[in-house]
Design a protein around this motif. Structure first.
Motif, short mmCIF file in Angstrom:
data_model
loop_
_atom_site.label_atom_id
_atom_site.label_comp_id
_atom_site.label_asym_id
_atom_site.label_seq_id
_atom_site.Cartn_x
_atom_site.Cartn_y
_atom_site.Cartn_z
N THR A 11 -4.98 -64.21 -28.62
CA THR A 11 -5.91 -63.50 -27.76
C THR A 11 -5.31 -63.21 -26.39
OG1 THR A 11 -7.78 -64.49 -28.92
CG2 THR A 11 -8.23 -63.60 -26.75
N ALA A 12 -4.51 -64.13 -25.86
CA ALA A 12 -3.89 -63.91 -24.55
C ALA A 12 -3.02 -62.66 -24.57
CB ALA A 12 -3.06 -65.13 -24.15
N ASN A 26 -11.45 -63.24 -29.80
CA ASN A 26 -11.87 -64.59 -30.17
C ASN A 26 -12.06 -65.40 -28.90
OD1 ASN A 26 -12.28 -67.12 -31.18
ND2 ASN A 26 -10.31 -67.29 -32.20
N VAL A 27 -13.31 -65.49 -28.44
CA VAL A 27 -13.57 -66.23 -27.20
C VAL A 27 -13.55 -67.74 -27.42
CG1 VAL A 27 -14.84 -64.36 -26.09
CG2 VAL A 27 -16.07 -65.99 -27.52
N ASP A 147 -13.48 -65.13 -19.85
CA ASP A 147 -14.88 -65.43 -19.76
C ASP A 147 -15.67 -64.32 -20.46
OD1 ASP A 147 -17.48 -64.93 -17.65
OD2 ASP A 147 -17.15 -66.96 -18.44
N PRO A 148 -16.58 -64.64 -21.39
CA PRO A 148 -17.29 -63.60 -22.14
C PRO A 148 -18.05 -62.62 -21.25
CG PRO A 148 -17.64 -65.74 -23.15
CD PRO A 148 -16.89 -65.97 -21.87
N MET A 149 -18.68 -63.11 -20.18
CA MET A 149 -19.45 -62.22 -19.29
C MET A 149 -18.52 -61.24 -18.58
SD MET A 149 -22.30 -61.32 -18.40
CE MET A 149 -23.59 -61.08 -17.26
N GLU A 156 -14.72 -54.90 -22.47
CA GLU A 156 -13.85 -55.43 -23.51
C GLU A 156 -14.66 -55.90 -24.71
OE1 GLU A 156 -10.52 -55.63 -23.70
OE2 GLU A 156 -10.28 -54.63 -21.79
N MET A 157 -15.92 -56.30 -24.48
CA MET A 157 -16.73 -56.86 -25.56
C MET A 157 -17.98 -56.01 -25.73
SD MET A 157 -17.14 -60.93 -25.54
CE MET A 157 -18.70 -61.37 -26.22
#
Length: 158
Positions: A11-12, A26-27, A147-149, A156-157
């Motif tokens: 993911t990075a 993938n958070v 961070d998902p937020m 991105e999400m």
């Protein structure tokens, strides 16, 4: 049993590349400490030099972490053995004449090719080849932004 399909990209690296496939990230992926591991004492001297040379750069961009010691050691050791074989070839050449008069390739040619392939494989894992590097976009402000937020705000999400 081996996993099918293409090897998943960390993911990075996807974040650094700007998530070109726009697939969900993938958070929940483990996030080891972004700090270079200690250089193993058993590495050859030339491998230790390569460790010192490359670990600083990889740590600075957040690619090398504490848990990457074995993979990075494999890269450094492969580099040292490839360099040793190449130095031999430079000094002695790539062919020799057998006692019966045939021309034959020295074993170091095959050794150098093998370790170069191993090195290339490790380089791809760490984003060290020109091709893998062109897909990476390092944004100093968002290196630690998983961070998902924040990802949702950046688009991105979904």
């Amino acid at each position: 049993m081996a996993q099918r399909g293409r090897k998943p990209k960390p993911t990075a690296l996807k974040v650094l590349e700007g998530n070109p496939g726009k697939r969900p990230l993938n958070v929940n992926e483990p996030k080891p400490e972004k700090k270079a591991p200690k250089c193993p004492t058993w590495l050859e001297p030339e491998a230790k030099k390569e460790w010192r040379r490359m670990s600083r750069s990889l740590e600075a961009i957040g690619i090398l972490t504490k848990v990457d010691a074995a993979s990075f050691a494999g890269y450094c050791q492969s580099y040292a053995r490839w360099k040793e074989a190449e130095e031999f070839l430079t000094k002695h050449g790539t062919i020799f004449k057998t006692p019966s008069g045939y021309i034959q390739q020295v074993p170091q040619v095959s050794i150098a090719q093998t370790y170069l392939k191993i090195m290339k494989d490790f380089c791809s894992e760490f984003g060290l080849t020109p091709a893998s590097r062109t897909r990476i976009n390092v944004d100093k402000d968002s290196n630690d932004c998983l961070d998902p937020m924040e990802m949702m705000l950046m688009g991105e999400m979904k």
